[in-house]
Motif scaffolding. Structure first.
Motif, PDB file in Angstrom:
ATOM      1  N   GLU A  29       0.834  -1.211   0.000  1.00  0.00           N
ATOM      2  CA  GLU A  29       0.000   0.000   0.000  1.00  0.00           C
ATOM      3  C   GLU A  29       0.867   1.259   0.000  1.00  0.00           C
ATOM      4  O   GLU A  29       0.588   2.217  -0.718  1.00  0.00           O
ATOM      5  N   TYR A  30       1.937   1.232   0.788  1.00  0.00           N
ATOM      6  CA  TYR A  30       2.819   2.402   0.883  1.00  0.00           C
ATOM      7  C   TYR A  30       3.558   2.634  -0.433  1.00  0.00           C
ATOM      8  O   TYR A  30       3.662   3.763  -0.910  1.00  0.00           O
ATOM      9  N   PHE A  31       4.069   1.555  -1.024  1.00  0.00           N
ATOM     10  CA  PHE A  31       4.755   1.678  -2.310  1.00  0.00           C
ATOM     11  C   PHE A  31       3.801   2.190  -3.383  1.00  0.00           C
ATOM     12  O   PHE A  31       4.206   2.915  -4.294  1.00  0.00           O
ATOM     13  N   THR A  32       2.537   1.783  -3.291  1.00  0.00           N
ATOM     14  CA  THR A  32       1.536   2.226  -4.256  1.00  0.00           C
ATOM     15  C   THR A  32       1.367   3.740  -4.206  1.00  0.00           C
ATOM     16  O   THR A  32       1.162   4.396  -5.224  1.00  0.00           O
ATOM     17  N   ARG A  33       1.466   4.288  -3.010  1.00  0.00           N
ATOM     18  CA  ARG A  33       1.279   5.733  -2.843  1.00  0.00           C
ATOM     19  C   ARG A  33       2.538   6.544  -3.134  1.00  0.00           C
ATOM     20  O   ARG A  33       2.469   7.610  -3.746  1.00  0.00           O
ATOM     21  N   GLU A  37      11.303   3.288  -4.777  1.00  0.00           N
ATOM     22  CA  GLU A  37      12.611   3.910  -4.634  1.00  0.00           C
ATOM     23  C   GLU A  37      12.641   4.981  -3.546  1.00  0.00           C
ATOM     24  O   GLU A  37      13.655   5.160  -2.865  1.00  0.00           O
ATOM     25  N   LYS A  38      11.541   5.698  -3.374  1.00  0.00           N
ATOM     26  CA  LYS A  38      11.517   6.802  -2.419  1.00  0.00           C
ATOM     27  C   LYS A  38      11.188   6.369  -0.989  1.00  0.00           C
ATOM     28  O   LYS A  38      11.219   7.184  -0.072  1.00  0.00           O
ATOM     29  N   THR A  39      10.865   5.098  -0.812  1.00  0.00           N
ATOM     30  CA  THR A  39      10.455   4.602   0.508  1.00  0.00           C
ATOM     31  C   THR A  39      11.634   3.963   1.233  1.00  0.00           C
ATOM     32  O   THR A  39      12.426   3.248   0.624  1.00  0.00           O
ATOM     33  N   THR A  40      11.739   4.224   2.523  1.00  0.00           N
ATOM     34  CA  THR A  40      12.760   3.582   3.354  1.00  0.00           C
ATOM     35  C   THR A  40      12.090   2.638   4.340  1.00  0.00           C
ATOM     36  O   THR A  40      10.863   2.694   4.551  1.00  0.00           O
ATOM     37  N   PHE A  58      12.078  -9.722  10.524  1.00  0.00           N
ATOM     38  CA  PHE A  58      11.368 -10.514   9.524  1.00  0.00           C
ATOM     39  C   PHE A  58      11.935 -10.334   8.113  1.00  0.00           C
ATOM     40  O   PHE A  58      11.849 -11.253   7.290  1.00  0.00           O
ATOM     41  N   PHE A  59      12.486  -9.178   7.828  1.00  0.00           N
ATOM     42  CA  PHE A  59      13.069  -8.901   6.519  1.00  0.00           C
ATOM     43  C   PHE A  59      14.389  -8.188   6.727  1.00  0.00           C
ATOM     44  O   PHE A  59      14.455  -7.207   7.474  1.00  0.00           O
ATOM     45  N   ASP A  60      15.432  -8.641   6.061  1.00  0.00           N
ATOM     46  CA  ASP A  60      16.740  -8.046   6.294  1.00  0.00           C
ATOM     47  C   ASP A  60      17.000  -6.779   5.487  1.00  0.00           C
ATOM     48  O   ASP A  60      18.035  -6.132   5.658  1.00  0.00           O
ATOM     49  N   SER A  61      16.057  -6.409   4.625  1.00  0.00           N
ATOM     50  CA  SER A  61      16.232  -5.194   3.828  1.00  0.00           C
ATOM     51  C   SER A  61      14.907  -4.815   3.177  1.00  0.00           C
ATOM     52  O   SER A  61      13.960  -5.601   3.142  1.00  0.00           O
ATOM     53  N   LYS A  62      14.879  -3.608   2.622  1.00  0.00           N
ATOM     54  CA  LYS A  62      13.711  -3.184   1.845  1.00  0.00           C
ATOM     55  C   LYS A  62      13.559  -4.076   0.622  1.00  0.00           C
ATOM     56  O   LYS A  62      12.432  -4.414   0.225  1.00  0.00           O
ATOM     57  N   GLN A  63      14.677  -4.468   0.027  1.00  0.00           N
ATOM     58  CA  GLN A  63      14.608  -5.330  -1.147  1.00  0.00           C
ATOM     59  C   GLN A  63      13.930  -6.648  -0.823  1.00  0.00           C
ATOM     60  O   GLN A  63      13.183  -7.189  -1.650  1.00  0.00           O
ATOM     61  N   ALA A  64      14.184  -7.193   0.373  1.00  0.00           N
ATOM     62  CA  ALA A  64      13.565  -8.460   0.759  1.00  0.00           C
ATOM     63  C   ALA A  64      12.043  -8.335   0.798  1.00  0.00           C
ATOM     64  O   ALA A  64      11.325  -9.265   0.422  1.00  0.00           O
ATOM     65  N   ILE A  65      11.559  -7.180   1.234  1.00  0.00           N
ATOM     66  CA  ILE A  65      10.106  -6.939   1.215  1.00  0.00           C
ATOM     67  C   ILE A  65       9.623  -6.807  -0.225  1.00  0.00           C
ATOM     68  O   ILE A  65       8.614  -7.393  -0.623  1.00  0.00           O
ATOM     69  N   GLY A  66      10.377  -6.046  -1.017  1.00  0.00           N
ATOM     70  CA  GLY A  66      10.016  -5.892  -2.426  1.00  0.00           C
ATOM     71  C   GLY A  66      10.029  -7.208  -3.167  1.00  0.00           C
ATOM     72  O   GLY A  66       9.196  -7.437  -4.059  1.00  0.00           O
ATOM     73  N   ASP A 118       7.796   0.707 -10.102  1.00  0.00           N
ATOM     74  CA  ASP A 118       9.163   0.890  -9.604  1.00  0.00           C
ATOM     75  C   ASP A 118       9.778  -0.435  -9.170  1.00  0.00           C
ATOM     76  O   ASP A 118      10.953  -0.712  -9.428  1.00  0.00           O
ATOM     77  N   ILE A 119       8.989  -1.250  -8.477  1.00  0.00           N
ATOM     78  CA  ILE A 119       9.499  -2.527  -7.977  1.00  0.00           C
ATOM     79  C   ILE A 119       9.833  -3.443  -9.150  1.00  0.00           C
ATOM     80  O   ILE A 119      10.896  -4.081  -9.177  1.00  0.00           O
TER      81      ILE A 119
END
Length: 205
Positions: A29-33, A37-40, A58-66, A118-119
């Motif tokens: 939802e956050y990436f959608t808004r 790239e702009k989200t940390t 639970f996730f070692d990086s933003k990329q892992a969530i992506g 972006d993802i």
């Protein structure tokens, strides 16, 4: 004599799976808004109400969530393609549906929301494991269709199978890879129809 009361059971909190799903849903939802790239991770933590350290459990990086978000969308494309292919019996028609559904599903999922694109763009540029797995599944399904067509006499058998698969994969790639599809989107529907016919003519025995 009064029987002792059983000890109170501790209240059960959310499972790791539930927490991971909550983080992924909130991140989607956050990436959608705001875009990937702009989200940390700090932005996500604040949005969800978790600490940054808790998310890192639970996730070692933003990329892992992506990665999870990307994998979910690619799985939806695979499901749509598999369903379309399963509805017909001939290898020729399977290939037509395979190509058409792959491009149509990819276009819808990748471009219905430009922020989520972006993802897809980052994942394809690296490429991430989810993208490599996605492309491998495309190759495998293509190989299965070609093998069936050779067995039924619909397709020629002289060219080595792996060579044929690779050549057709390269023809199709500009229409399912998100980095390339963005430049071919306007003509994708017409192009895939024409390219499918061209490929099928080259496969004739």
């Amino acid at each position: 004599m009064t029987q002792p009361s059983p000890p109170a059971q501790p209240s059960r909190g959310p499972t790791d799976h539930e927490v991971r799903a909550q983080i992924v849903d909130a991140a989607t939802e956050y990436f959608t808004r705001y875009g990937y790239e702009k989200t940390t991770v700090s932005d996500l933590a604040k949005e969800i109400g978790f600490s940054k350290a808790y998310i890192y459990k639970f996730f070692d990086s933003k990329q892992a969530i992506g990665e999870v978000i990307c994998a979910n969308r690619l799985a939806a494309i695979n499901a749509a393609v598999n369903e379309a292919v399963a509805e017909v019996s001939s290898a020729t028609e399977k290939f037509r549906r395979f190509f058409k559904t792959l491009v149509a599903s990819g276009s819808q999922l990748f471009f219905q929301d430009r922020k989520l694109y972006d993802i897809a763009a980052v994942a394809a540029a690296t490429p991430w494991p989810s993208v490599r797995g996605y492309e491998e599944r495309i190759r495998q399904l293509l190989s299965d269709i070609l093998r069936q067509g050779r067995e039924t006499g619909e397709f020629e058998r002289k060219t080595p199978l792996d060579e044929t698969v690779n050549a057709i994969f390269l023809v199709m790639k500009p229409y399912f890879n998100p980095l390339q599809l963005q430049y071919n989107l306007d003509s994708a529907e017409e192009a895939t129809t024409q390219l499918a016919s061209l490929v099928l003519r080259s496969l004739s025995p």
